[in-house]
Design an enzyme around this catalytic site. Sequence first.
Site, mmCIF file in Angstrom:
data_model
loop_
_atom_site.group_PDB
_atom_site.id
_atom_site.type_symbol
_atom_site.label_atom_id
_atom_site.label_comp_id
_atom_site.label_asym_id
_atom_site.label_seq_id
_atom_site.Cartn_x
_atom_site.Cartn_y
_atom_site.Cartn_z
ATOM 1 N N CYS A 174 45.469 46.778 -7.976
ATOM 2 C CA CYS A 174 45.038 46.610 -9.370
ATOM 3 C C CYS A 174 43.529 46.862 -9.491
ATOM 4 O O CYS A 174 42.980 47.687 -8.757
ATOM 5 C CB CYS A 174 45.444 45.237 -9.908
ATOM 6 S SG CYS A 174 45.357 45.169 -11.725
ATOM 7 N N ASP A 190 44.404 35.890 -10.728
ATOM 8 C CA ASP A 190 44.402 35.411 -12.115
ATOM 9 C C ASP A 190 44.474 33.891 -12.130
ATOM 10 O O ASP A 190 43.859 33.246 -12.976
ATOM 11 C CB ASP A 190 45.582 36.007 -12.891
ATOM 12 C CG ASP A 190 45.369 37.495 -13.147
ATOM 13 O OD1 ASP A 190 45.596 38.288 -12.214
ATOM 14 O OD2 ASP A 190 44.932 37.846 -14.256
HETATM 15 P P1 RI2 Z 1 38.871 39.967 -11.662
HETATM 16 C C1 RI2 Z 1 43.544 41.338 -13.494
HETATM 17 O O1 RI2 Z 1 44.408 41.061 -14.521
HETATM 18 C C2 RI2 Z 1 44.250 41.758 -12.220
HETATM 19 O O2 RI2 Z 1 45.444 41.034 -11.991
HETATM 20 C C3 RI2 Z 1 43.171 41.402 -11.230
HETATM 21 O O3 RI2 Z 1 43.639 41.360 -9.905
HETATM 22 C C4 RI2 Z 1 42.759 40.042 -11.760
HETATM 23 O O4 RI2 Z 1 42.763 40.185 -13.173
HETATM 24 C C5 RI2 Z 1 41.428 39.549 -11.293
HETATM 25 O O5 RI2 Z 1 40.407 40.352 -11.801
HETATM 26 P P2 RI2 Z 1 44.577 42.013 -15.843
HETATM 27 O O6 RI2 Z 1 43.688 41.395 -16.878
HETATM 28 O O7 RI2 Z 1 38.653 38.679 -12.377
HETATM 29 O O8 RI2 Z 1 44.237 43.430 -15.520
HETATM 30 O O9 RI2 Z 1 38.556 39.872 -10.194
HETATM 31 O O10 RI2 Z 1 45.998 41.847 -16.212
HETATM 32 O O11 RI2 Z 1 38.159 41.128 -12.325
#
Ligand code: RI2
Length: 308
Positions: free
Chosen positions: A125, A194
């Site tokens: 991701c 998350d």
């Molecule tokens: P940081 C994101 O969620 C991904 O799941 C990623 O691994 C997590 O947040 C943590 O991201 P989404 O908002 O806080 O893309 O490290 O669904 O940036």
Amino acid sequence: MSAEDVAGRIRSMEIRGAAEIARRAAIAIREEAEAYQGKDIKELRSLVERSRDLLIASRPTAISLWNGVQYVFKDTSRITSAEDYRAKVMDNADRFVKRSNNALKTIGKHGANRIRDGDKVLTHCNSKAAITVMAEAWAQGKRFEAFCTESRPWRQGVLTANDLAKIGIPATMIIDSAVRYVMKDLDLVLVGADTIASNGAVINKIGTSQVALAADEARVPFTVCAETFKFSPRTIYGEMVKIEERDATEIVGPGEVPPEVRIFNPVFDATPPEYIDSIVTEIGVIPPYAAYQVIVKELGYEFMFNED
Ligand code: RI2
């Protein structure tokens, strides 16, 4: 930007990343409080509390959002004047954003120690925390390669590939189902989070637990990079983490499959602690089993009850 706007953009994935959504929510509430010109604390409270509820509901899985918003309301319950309430909410929001940004920098420093020259590092991701760790290691002069998954259905791997290329880290993008195929050649997995539950389970973008399984089989350390506000006080009270399900149209286009086929689109999954080597936080690199202590010591009751 209004809280309504921010909530809408979080829902539509325009604003994303577990930490970013928390910061943007805190700023939205701050701006709402700042814009309030009246003297009626009841009115101000109900205004910002409505925004709080709207924002929290916009991404139900990420506890970072809930913790961030709770922080904004810290020590406000006994305030009696609109002016003081407004000042407190604004100050809390500023503190949260600052704390969040500082945490990221420290995670970068701690996590960079895990990367060695010549390593091959995989990420899934698009996690700012995981990418900050790689950026810091690279800035320290370490030379390594990164692999990033496509991360269907939203393909946040494209964002990651761009982030890595901007830093100058040699990057290879793979489809999600190629993870096990490449794992035997890798040295480290770095992912974000998350939510981290009190039992040490990490809830992150769908597919993370499969990456962890493949890493476990190949004896590759599976490392999570996460600020302490990704830990969930609510799980201490037995609450299960709600896994968001999104629309079928994110997976199949109109008429692609017959209408009787049900489409299931969960967007997060849980990786059990036994597959996690360590969690890199701003208070140090910890085993997943320390999650309970982190919650109690760093945020537990303070976040839960929001009292003076
Ligand atoms: P940081 C994101 O969620 C991904 O799941 C990623 O691994 C997590 O947040 C943590 O991201 P989404 O908002 O806080 O893309 O490290 O669904 O940036």
